[in-house]
Design a protein around this motif. Structure first.
Motif, PDB file in Angstrom:
ATOM      1  N   ARG A 191       5.690  37.800 -86.390  1.00 12.96           N
ATOM      2  CA  ARG A 191       7.042  37.040 -85.385  1.00 12.96           C
ATOM      3  C   ARG A 191       6.685  36.312 -84.367  1.00 12.96           C
ATOM      4  NH1 ARG A 191       9.124  43.474 -85.079  1.00 12.96           N
ATOM      5  NH2 ARG A 191      10.115  44.015 -87.048  1.00 12.96           N
ATOM      6  N   GLY A 192       8.112  35.944 -84.386  1.00  9.88           N
ATOM      7  CA  GLY A 192       7.970  34.921 -83.514  1.00  9.88           C
ATOM      8  C   GLY A 192       8.863  35.132 -82.648  1.00  9.88           C
ATOM      9  N   TYR A 193       8.429  34.925 -80.903  1.00 13.26           N
ATOM     10  CA  TYR A 193      10.351  35.609 -80.068  1.00 13.26           C
ATOM     11  C   TYR A 193      10.671  34.942 -79.563  1.00 13.26           C
ATOM     12  CZ  TYR A 193       7.773  40.122 -80.713  1.00 13.26           C
ATOM     13  OH  TYR A 193       7.747  41.554 -81.961  1.00 13.26           O
ATOM     14  N   GLY A 194      11.815  34.363 -79.016  1.00 16.01           N
ATOM     15  CA  GLY A 194      12.631  33.588 -78.199  1.00 16.01           C
ATOM     16  C   GLY A 194      13.349  34.208 -76.903  1.00 16.01           C
ATOM     17  N   GLU A 195      14.394  33.546 -76.570  1.00  9.37           N
ATOM     18  CA  GLU A 195      15.615  33.966 -75.719  1.00  9.37           C
ATOM     19  C   GLU A 195      16.423  33.518 -74.806  1.00  9.37           C
ATOM     20  OE1 GLU A 195      13.382  35.083 -72.125  1.00  9.37           O
ATOM     21  OE2 GLU A 195      15.526  36.696 -71.307  1.00  9.37           O
ATOM     22  N   ALA A 196      17.678  33.737 -75.122  1.00 11.88           N
ATOM     23  CA  ALA A 196      18.742  32.616 -74.122  1.00 11.88           C
ATOM     24  C   ALA A 196      19.003  33.640 -73.420  1.00 11.88           C
ATOM     25  CB  ALA A 196      19.929  32.861 -75.034  1.00 11.88           C
ATOM     26  N   SER A 197      18.913  32.572 -72.119  1.00 18.68           N
ATOM     27  CA  SER A 197      19.416  33.620 -70.391  1.00 18.68           C
ATOM     28  C   SER A 197      20.884  32.879 -70.453  1.00 18.68           C
ATOM     29  CB  SER A 197      18.219  32.849 -69.323  1.00 18.68           C
ATOM     30  OG  SER A 197      18.913  33.549 -68.075  1.00 18.68           O
ATOM     31  N   LEU A 198      21.366  33.742 -69.915  1.00 26.13           N
ATOM     32  CA  LEU A 198      22.923  33.052 -69.645  1.00 26.13           C
ATOM     33  C   LEU A 198      23.629  33.603 -68.607  1.00 26.13           C
ATOM     34  CD1 LEU A 198      23.674  35.066 -73.088  1.00 26.13           C
ATOM     35  CD2 LEU A 198      23.193  32.105 -72.277  1.00 26.13           C
ATOM     36  N   PRO A 199      22.673  33.101 -67.137  1.00 24.44           N
ATOM     37  CA  PRO A 199      23.782  33.258 -66.066  1.00 24.44           C
ATOM     38  C   PRO A 199      24.730  32.523 -65.523  1.00 24.44           C
ATOM     39  CG  PRO A 199      21.983  31.584 -65.892  1.00 24.44           C
ATOM     40  CD  PRO A 199      22.007  31.467 -67.407  1.00 24.44           C
ATOM     41  N   PRO A 200      26.203  33.602 -65.164  1.00 22.08           N
ATOM     42  CA  PRO A 200      26.810  33.287 -64.811  1.00 22.08           C
ATOM     43  C   PRO A 200      28.030  32.550 -64.698  1.00 22.08           C
ATOM     44  CG  PRO A 200      26.425  35.327 -63.188  1.00 22.08           C
ATOM     45  CD  PRO A 200      25.566  34.787 -64.065  1.00 22.08           C
ATOM     46  N   TYR A 201      27.487  31.287 -64.258  1.00 22.10           N
ATOM     47  CA  TYR A 201      27.353  29.646 -63.990  1.00 22.10           C
ATOM     48  C   TYR A 201      27.536  29.004 -65.046  1.00 22.10           C
ATOM     49  CZ  TYR A 201      23.089  28.710 -62.440  1.00 22.10           C
ATOM     50  OH  TYR A 201      21.952  28.747 -62.630  1.00 22.10           O
ATOM     51  N   LEU A 202      26.873  28.980 -66.358  1.00 23.70           N
ATOM     52  CA  LEU A 202      26.968  28.566 -67.401  1.00 23.70           C
ATOM     53  C   LEU A 202      28.253  28.594 -67.835  1.00 23.70           C
ATOM     54  CD1 LEU A 202      22.589  28.373 -68.145  1.00 23.70           C
ATOM     55  CD2 LEU A 202      24.754  26.786 -66.529  1.00 23.70           C
TER      56      LEU A 202
ATOM     57  N   ASN B 282      26.009  25.061 -77.176  1.00 24.72           N
ATOM     58  CA  ASN B 282      24.579  26.329 -77.319  1.00 24.72           C
ATOM     59  C   ASN B 282      23.846  25.609 -76.744  1.00 24.72           C
ATOM     60  OD1 ASN B 282      27.333  28.669 -78.544  1.00 24.72           O
ATOM     61  ND2 ASN B 282      27.652  26.203 -79.406  1.00 24.72           N
ATOM     62  N   HIS B 283      23.712  25.298 -75.983  1.00 22.82           N
ATOM     63  CA  HIS B 283      22.013  25.248 -75.827  1.00 22.82           C
ATOM     64  C   HIS B 283      21.351  26.369 -75.378  1.00 22.82           C
ATOM     65  CE1 HIS B 283      23.535  20.726 -74.426  1.00 22.82           C
ATOM     66  NE2 HIS B 283      23.626  20.591 -75.433  1.00 22.82           N
TER      67      HIS B 283
ATOM     68  N   GLU C  49      27.764  29.728 -71.656  1.00 21.96           N
ATOM     69  CA  GLU C  49      27.605  30.014 -72.912  1.00 21.96           C
ATOM     70  C   GLU C  49      27.054  31.572 -71.933  1.00 21.96           C
ATOM     71  OE1 GLU C  49      24.370  27.720 -74.043  1.00 21.96           O
ATOM     72  OE2 GLU C  49      24.719  28.902 -75.263  1.00 21.96           O
ATOM     73  N   ASN C  50      27.607  32.916 -72.771  1.00 24.42           N
ATOM     74  CA  ASN C  50      27.447  34.331 -72.719  1.00 24.42           C
ATOM     75  C   ASN C  50      26.906  34.750 -73.714  1.00 24.42           C
ATOM     76  OD1 ASN C  50      29.510  35.139 -74.208  1.00 24.42           O
ATOM     77  ND2 ASN C  50      30.747  34.341 -72.489  1.00 24.42           N
TER      78      ASN C  50
END
Ligand code: MG
Length: 383
Positions: free
Chosen positions: A81-92, A131-132, A94-95
């Protein structure tokens, strides 16, 4: 080389074993690997939403908040398994919904070789524009997976010296002088601090920090200054206060004013909001003297590495930064930190519910885990 050593040093062999291949040394297998690449199980992408709880209310020039939504991803192949993440602070833009929608369209089951990274990421890039952060969550998981299949940390795969990691800054948000002093004292282990400015209390903020420490500081204005003459005057004052660089002093649209400021500034002027994807980099020449690379802005580790190479060719300084993130995305960015001038990789330290264990900060310096891939382990079972 005996069989044990061969397995240890060959990611192909690890994958082949996991896929049930019986003889690593059979010439037919070797030829097959050479000719067609590795054959494994179809890649399987999973993702879940998660909300990061911040330890303190976090205030910058544009907003305050107590939580940051993220999407955690996992790509599985041959039981690894490889793990990743999308962080989505509200000023960007993406959500969690936009990332979920994007990832729902990504069909990785058409690939069975996680080492064909270029083909896979080309496909992901073409699923939809933008969708970066969503793309970063796939890129990070894919890089983690291939590192694990090779049994090597990514920094080794990239040929980087883990001793060359920089100190990371710790961020002091905009607050009252009393709170700023307290946060500065609490950040005792860090050798450098990043101070947020741009809300009209700049001198008070710096004086509050300077009343308790003389360590070097980064300054991030988050586009908060509007008058270039006053900005230049402030930069000269900041230089006398031991500041190392100024990040995003004015609104990113004010390119002519920022170019003027950069030309006259005694300190490097670093682009952050002005730099999103890799396509934004070349037009920054002559406008800024440095860049802040964040995996969530540029689409992941692979693009960040390309941007570092290009920025060096442009003779720019490089800061590697992060959003408020778990140790997953922060550890991924840290893998590239031996290549940069400065690091601001404290996003995982600002949250109280990290679900991974990864990079460490020892005496202010980033210490990369001696683990394969991005170097994280789950603290709790998520997938
Ligand atoms: Mg910034």
């Amino acid at each position: 080389m005996n069989k044990r050593e061969f397995i240890k040093y060959s990611g192909l062999a690890v994958g082949a074993l996991a896929a049930g291949t019986t003889s690593l040394y059979a010439s037919s297998t070797a030829q097959k690997v050479k000719k067609h690449g590795r054959k494994g199980s179809p890649l399987k992408l999973s993702f879940i939403p998660y909300d990061l709880k911040l330890r303190h209310v976090f205030t910058i020039a544009s907003n305050s908040r107590t939580t940051t939504p993220v999407i955690l991803t996992m790509i599985e192949c041959d039981g690894i398994r490889g793990y990743g993440e999308a962080s989505l602070p509200p000023y960007l833009v993406e959500n969690q919904k936009s990332v979920s929608d994007f990832l729902s369209k990504v069909d990785l089951s058409q690939f069975n070789d996680p080492f064909q990274t270029e083909d896979i990421l080309d496909y992901v890039e073409k699923v939809a524009p933008g969708n970066h952060a969503a793309k970063a969550s796939v890129d990070i998981a894919l890089n983690d997976l291939r590192g694990k299949m090779m049994g090597q940390p990514l920094y080794r795969i990239f040929g980087l010296n883990p001793e060359k990691t920089p100190n990371t800054s710790f961020t002091i948000g905009i607050d009252t002088p009393e709170v700023v002093k307290q946060k500065t004292q609490e950040a005792d282990i860090y050798k450098v601090l990043k101070v947020k400015l741009g809300k009209g209390t700049d001198r008070e903020m710096i004086e509050a920090v300077r009343s308790v420490t003389d360590k070097p500081l980064f300054v991030d204005v988050n586009q908060g200054w509007t008058d270039r003459d006053k900005a230049l005057e402030m930069i000269y004052w900041l230089k006398e206060k031991g500041i190392l660089f100024i990040e995003q002093p004015m609104p990113k649209e004010r390119k002519d004013d920022i170019a003027w400021l950069t030309q006259k500034s005694p300190l490097p002027v670093v682009a952050d909001e002005a730099l999103q994807g890799i396509e934004d980099l070349l037009p920054l020449k002559g406008v800024y003297s440095g860049i802040n690379i964040k995996l969530m802005k540029c689409g992941g580790i692979s693009n960040a590495l390309k941007m570092i190479r290009i920025a060096r060719a442009m003779d720019m300084k490089i800061l590697v930064g992060c959003m408020t993130e778990t140790s997953c995305a922060v550890s991924a960015a840290a893998q590239l930190s031996p290549l940069v001038d400065w690091a601001d990789l404290d996003g995982n330290l600002l949250i109280g519910n990290d679900v991974y264990d990864g990079l460490k900060v020892v005496d202010g310096k980033i210490v990369l885990p001696d683990r394969p891939g991005i170097g994280i382990v789950e603290k709790a079972k998520l997938f």
